[in-house]
Design a protein around this motif. Sequence first.
Motif, PDB file in Angstrom:
ATOM      1  N   UNK A 855     -33.391  -7.101 -11.505  1.00  0.00           N
ATOM      2  CA  UNK A 855     -34.669  -6.995 -11.175  1.00  0.00           C
ATOM      3  C   UNK A 855     -34.195  -5.376 -10.503  1.00  0.00           C
ATOM      4  N   UNK A 856     -33.706  -4.997  -8.861  1.00  0.00           N
ATOM      5  CA  UNK A 856     -33.745  -3.437  -9.167  1.00  0.00           C
ATOM      6  C   UNK A 856     -32.869  -3.002 -10.085  1.00  0.00           C
ATOM      7  N   UNK A 857     -31.973  -3.517 -10.792  1.00  0.00           N
ATOM      8  CA  UNK A 857     -31.324  -2.260 -11.255  1.00  0.00           C
ATOM      9  C   UNK A 857     -32.265  -2.258 -12.637  1.00  0.00           C
ATOM     10  N   UNK A 858     -33.069  -2.706 -13.397  1.00  0.00           N
ATOM     11  CA  UNK A 858     -34.200  -2.467 -14.300  1.00  0.00           C
ATOM     12  C   UNK A 858     -35.078  -1.556 -13.424  1.00  0.00           C
ATOM     13  N   UNK A 859     -35.692  -2.424 -12.138  1.00  0.00           N
ATOM     14  CA  UNK A 859     -36.329  -1.279 -11.745  1.00  0.00           C
ATOM     15  C   UNK A 859     -36.453   0.050 -11.228  1.00  0.00           C
ATOM     16  N   UNK A 860     -34.794   0.399 -11.011  1.00  0.00           N
ATOM     17  CA  UNK A 860     -34.430   1.467 -10.668  1.00  0.00           C
ATOM     18  C   UNK A 860     -34.646   2.684 -12.337  1.00  0.00           C
ATOM     19  N   UNK A 861     -33.676   1.723 -12.766  1.00  0.00           N
ATOM     20  CA  UNK A 861     -33.459   2.756 -13.926  1.00  0.00           C
ATOM     21  C   UNK A 861     -35.173   3.250 -14.689  1.00  0.00           C
ATOM     22  N   UNK A 862     -36.717   2.459 -14.017  1.00  0.00           N
ATOM     23  CA  UNK A 862     -37.841   2.596 -14.636  1.00  0.00           C
ATOM     24  C   UNK A 862     -38.628   3.516 -13.532  1.00  0.00           C
ATOM     25  N   UNK A 863     -37.573   3.907 -12.725  1.00  0.00           N
ATOM     26  CA  UNK A 863     -38.875   4.421 -11.501  1.00  0.00           C
ATOM     27  C   UNK A 863     -39.256   3.172 -11.206  1.00  0.00           C
ATOM     28  N   UNK A 864     -39.416   2.344 -10.865  1.00  0.00           N
ATOM     29  CA  UNK A 864     -40.072   1.126 -10.581  1.00  0.00           C
ATOM     30  C   UNK A 864     -40.105   1.025  -9.321  1.00  0.00           C
ATOM     31  N   UNK A 865     -39.662   1.826  -8.057  1.00  0.00           N
ATOM     32  CA  UNK A 865     -38.842   1.723  -6.722  1.00  0.00           C
ATOM     33  C   UNK A 865     -40.131   0.522  -5.785  1.00  0.00           C
ATOM     34  N   UNK A 866     -41.349   0.806  -6.250  1.00  0.00           N
ATOM     35  CA  UNK A 866     -42.591  -0.252  -5.382  1.00  0.00           C
ATOM     36  C   UNK A 866     -41.939  -1.925  -5.042  1.00  0.00           C
ATOM     37  N   UNK A 867     -41.785  -1.907  -7.082  1.00  0.00           N
ATOM     38  CA  UNK A 867     -41.179  -2.861  -7.373  1.00  0.00           C
ATOM     39  C   UNK A 867     -40.037  -3.519  -7.449  1.00  0.00           C
ATOM     40  N   UNK A 868     -39.085  -2.830  -7.091  1.00  0.00           N
ATOM     41  CA  UNK A 868     -37.255  -2.864  -6.216  1.00  0.00           C
ATOM     42  C   UNK A 868     -37.507  -3.055  -5.377  1.00  0.00           C
ATOM     43  N   UNK A 869     -38.667  -2.442  -4.472  1.00  0.00           N
ATOM     44  CA  UNK A 869     -38.077  -3.160  -2.901  1.00  0.00           C
ATOM     45  C   UNK A 869     -38.979  -4.154  -2.622  1.00  0.00           C
ATOM     46  N   UNK A 870     -40.358  -4.558  -3.416  1.00  0.00           N
ATOM     47  CA  UNK A 870     -40.302  -5.687  -2.525  1.00  0.00           C
ATOM     48  C   UNK A 870     -39.643  -7.287  -3.117  1.00  0.00           C
ATOM     49  N   UNK A 871     -39.067  -6.955  -4.538  1.00  0.00           N
ATOM     50  CA  UNK A 871     -37.576  -7.420  -5.083  1.00  0.00           C
ATOM     51  C   UNK A 871     -36.521  -7.476  -4.092  1.00  0.00           C
ATOM     52  N   UNK A 872     -36.265  -6.700  -2.624  1.00  0.00           N
ATOM     53  CA  UNK A 872     -35.463  -7.206  -2.303  1.00  0.00           C
ATOM     54  C   UNK A 872     -36.196  -7.616  -0.919  1.00  0.00           C
ATOM     55  N   UNK A 873     -36.942  -7.543  -0.617  1.00  0.00           N
ATOM     56  CA  UNK A 873     -37.660  -8.263   0.685  1.00  0.00           C
ATOM     57  C   UNK A 873     -37.907  -9.896   0.205  1.00  0.00           C
ATOM     58  N   UNK A 874     -38.636  -9.834  -0.925  1.00  0.00           N
ATOM     59  CA  UNK A 874     -38.454 -11.338  -1.729  1.00  0.00           C
ATOM     60  C   UNK A 874     -36.648 -12.217  -1.344  1.00  0.00           C
ATOM     61  N   UNK A 875     -35.979 -11.683  -1.491  1.00  0.00           N
ATOM     62  CA  UNK A 875     -33.939 -11.542  -1.391  1.00  0.00           C
ATOM     63  C   UNK A 875     -34.522 -12.173   0.312  1.00  0.00           C
ATOM     64  N   UNK A 876     -34.616 -11.448   1.198  1.00  0.00           N
ATOM     65  CA  UNK A 876     -34.022 -10.685   1.885  1.00  0.00           C
ATOM     66  C   UNK A 876     -35.196 -11.616   3.463  1.00  0.00           C
ATOM     67  N   UNK A 877     -36.170 -12.069   2.643  1.00  0.00           N
ATOM     68  CA  UNK A 877     -36.848 -13.425   2.968  1.00  0.00           C
ATOM     69  C   UNK A 877     -35.987 -14.588   3.164  1.00  0.00           C
ATOM     70  N   UNK A 878     -35.431 -14.663   1.867  1.00  0.00           N
ATOM     71  CA  UNK A 878     -34.845 -15.993   1.798  1.00  0.00           C
ATOM     72  C   UNK A 878     -34.034 -15.778   2.843  1.00  0.00           C
TER      73      UNK A 878
END
Length: 1000
Positions: A855-878
């Motif tokens: 998710x983070x890889x694809x989102x950075x390529x598409x400049x979708x930083x907001x959803x990349x960060x949200x994915x990182x949050x989900x992962x960290x929360x776990x």
Amino acid sequence: MHMYNHREIEKKWQKRWLNDKTFQVSDRPKKKYYCLDMFPYPSSNGLHVGHPEGYAATDIFSRFLRMHGYDVLHPMGWDAFGLPAENYAIKKGVHPRETTEKNIENFRKQIQSLGFSYDWSREINTASPEYYKWTQWLFLEFYKHGLAYKKKAPVNWCDSCKTVLANEQVQDGSCERCSNAVIQKELAQWFFKVTKYAEELLTDLSDIEWPDSIKRTQQNWIGRSEGALLQFPLAMTDGAKPNYVLLHGYLGSPDGIFFPWLKQALEKRACTVQAPSLPHPSHPTEKEQVDYVLRHCTFDENTVLFGHSLGAVVALKVAEKLERPISKLILAGGFLDAHFRDTERPFTNTFSWKFDFEKIKKNVRGGIILSEENDYAIPPEQGRKLHDALGGTHITVAGQEPHFTGTREPALLEHLAPTITVFTTRPDTLYGATYMVLAPEHLLLKKKELRIKNQEEVQEYINTSAKKSERERLHLEREKTGVEVKGIKAINPVTGEKIPVWIADYVIASYGTGAIMAVPAHDARDFAFAKKYALPVRMVVCPHYPAPTCPVLDEAYEGAGHLVESGPFTGMSNEEAKQAITDSVGGVIRQNYKLRDWLISRQRYWGAPIPIIYCESCGEVPVPEVDLPVLLPDDVDFRPTGESPLKRSGTFHSVTCPKCGSSACRESDTMDTFVCSSWYFLRYPSATQADVPFEDEQIRSWLPVDMYVGGAEHAVLHLLYARFVTKALRDLGYLSFSEPFLRLRNQGLILGEDGEKMSKSRGNVVNPDEIINAYGADTMRLYEMFMGPFEDAKPWSTASIIGMRRFLEKVWRTYTAIPTNYPNIVIPAKTGIQTHVKDFDTEHLNKLLHKTIKKVTEDIQEFKFNTAISALMVCLNAFAREREKGIDIPAQQRDTFLLLLAPFTPHITEELWSMSGHAESLAFHPWPKYDPTLIKEDVMNITVQINGKMRDHIIISHDVSEENIIKAALERETVKKWTQGKKVVRTVFVPGKLLNIVVS
RNA sequence: GCCCGGGUGGUGAAAUGGUAUACACGAGGGACUUAAAAUCCCUUGCCGCAAGGCGUGCGGGUUCGACUCCCGCCCCGGGCACCA
């Protein structure tokens, strides 16, 4: 172990990156990527929260690419010339150089405090002589190749800024900077020939990956439309018919290029035409040709003598030897000496190149000199020299072909015979043209021989419309006004009908030919005007053909249809008729553009001086390249008076001519700052080289720019100019590519907390320094990227920043094992997890981690930083939940997560990375790869819908067939409840996802 | 007038034909604490006790199924503006 101390950590890593030159790139990249920000104007307000938005995006992208093995050129510089520094100087008396330098210091400090990975060794400053030397060089290159020229033209003048403005800098009829109403002034100014590239600027848009909205804005700005040039002869109430003598040039004949067409058009106007075939057109000699004309042609007081190219030289010689004066001399593509742009020609020594101009002037009553703007043979100064020697009128026009070599050259006919040339996109409606309209500024109105009967009335209309500002024209001008020009009529070339000629300012002088044929039946504007002044409306395109009668119009019909009342064209579809009617009247199909040439002169101090010298004997002389830079003098009174401040600097203004040494003066205007920024991206790779603007090898290594990020407000300013300059430099042999910026992304505006645009006057401006100090650069970067989609406008909310800070603190806690205030690890009762589970839940969390990588890889390529960060949050929360349970995250998973987070928040991740025992910076560590097999779920969660409404889920393994899934679903209690007593009509199955049971 | 973008919880937003509201802020409740902060847990679209119903600006349509596609409107933001 410490608490998360952003101040210490950020300072430490910023210092280390600078000292270690971590982000300096080599001059010879292996795998290049040029990632560029629009460089800022260093204003005294300092950094605005809008700046870091774009800079954070390019920084994330650059860091991401470095971790993919790219050599990333990521530079920063200063667009340092410009009005605010000068205005400040006027108000406070501080020299712009001083203010600018101070502001740059501040900007650099602020930008560095955000930890961006710029290569500071390539920093540039457009106001430094080392830089503007090359801006001036660019001007000279353009000048040498006819891409920079000076002309007198009506220009946009801001009386508050006391300077002219480019069209692109006028907004709603007001000055972009100060909102003062813009007025029109007639001034001699320097232009860059952007129009030469109009077509290419348009078509090449399809080769670049830019936001559609920007492309569309540029498209509209260029404003191409296809139409026809049509010519309407003027009928004057009195006056004798001229007779014409047309002289062809070297290698020509009266049957070549436009001559047959021109002859026919003049004869149609019932004029006599003599077009002699001059002897030995391929080895012409002066004596032979001039004698031939004098012997074979007759001349009287109504004769118009026309010469094209060498024919113009013959015409001058003929005029010199005439015994009686003639009416007019018209020279097209003429010259006074045999110096050509392309090749030598064999008549250099067979003509004398000496002219008795006094004699010629005595023998002709008026003269017109026509230069062709794309002439390949005749340099532009030849037209000027002719004009200096002969007087009369000198006009540079666009021919159909360079050097007037088209088979039809409407521009010539227009000046030979009284003619109105119009541009129309609807030549099919020519039979419906019931009157003509000229713009008030139209040249024809200046011709005395027209004998306009209501000259006073016409002149008054011209004067009032000239006085109107742009804004007045916009605001109180829905109602059209106009005045009929009495004493002349135009002849409709197809009907022969004499129709009235009007002037009205709903016709714009600068577009098309500044004149239109009015077809009220098929054009809304003409319709309104015709109704107001009771002019006839004649319908010639009918949507109901062949209905016996056409509808009566209560508004203009602008749609398609078939021609009616149109002579031999009646019944033809209007699309077909466009070409057919144009051909039948000798018109030409032509592309027209709204784009105007770029006005670059500014009557201000704080800019790059235009490197031109005006000499009393040599005229306009370019400053020799060795004398560059033309330094901006320091001892200048900058108060704006409407005259350039540089004019008042004695040391600057008076010079000696570099050609002849006699006294001369410098051009005192400076260049628009957009000239400086139109090529800066070429400079970064060679930023430290003093001997060239940009080095070949460096250009080949790094350009074009792969990714460009900045605000959308530059859509038709900087972004259009930079494209133009790139194409021009390519044609001059300096570049081998056509587009400067392959990919473009626009950051959305960051609005104030009130949802309004941030501005000092509204008091809703957020200072990034305070945010960085309180929460840290990493938090700030993360917040700006999390706010919403990168390209959208979004309101700032200081209160929401805390969420990002909490996230980073959670990261810190998770990695440093700094306990929360929890005295010891407690397993929450509700989860029912056994205390003996001490192992990382590899299966589940590894899946999540790998999904996160994807998710983070694809989102950075598409400049979708907001959803990349949200994915990182989900992962960290776990991860954090595991930690809460007292379970350690294995080193490999911990590292992977840090790497994913690193582009966003480089300081904290570097710190944790080194704390985890890594000696090297993670800036160049390979980016994690995900394992596709880990991402696949091993059971399917099938949503069960009844009639499209979600009712149930079944969890079932992958290998169960559709049939069995349906069977299983129908047996579920919740499903039965909905299907009871009903018939299953059909089922829709989406593998792995959903089952919809349709019942009735 | 024309062109473009947008309208989803209290807020920033996610989902681009398949479980509407991920993630975050705010709010409420709880644990821990002498207390507060921090942290952790729970709740949080609306109506309803519940079953369930309603819900992505409004009205229609296509579809088994629409925030998503189509047609018509309303509102907000931006750009161009008599360009023949």
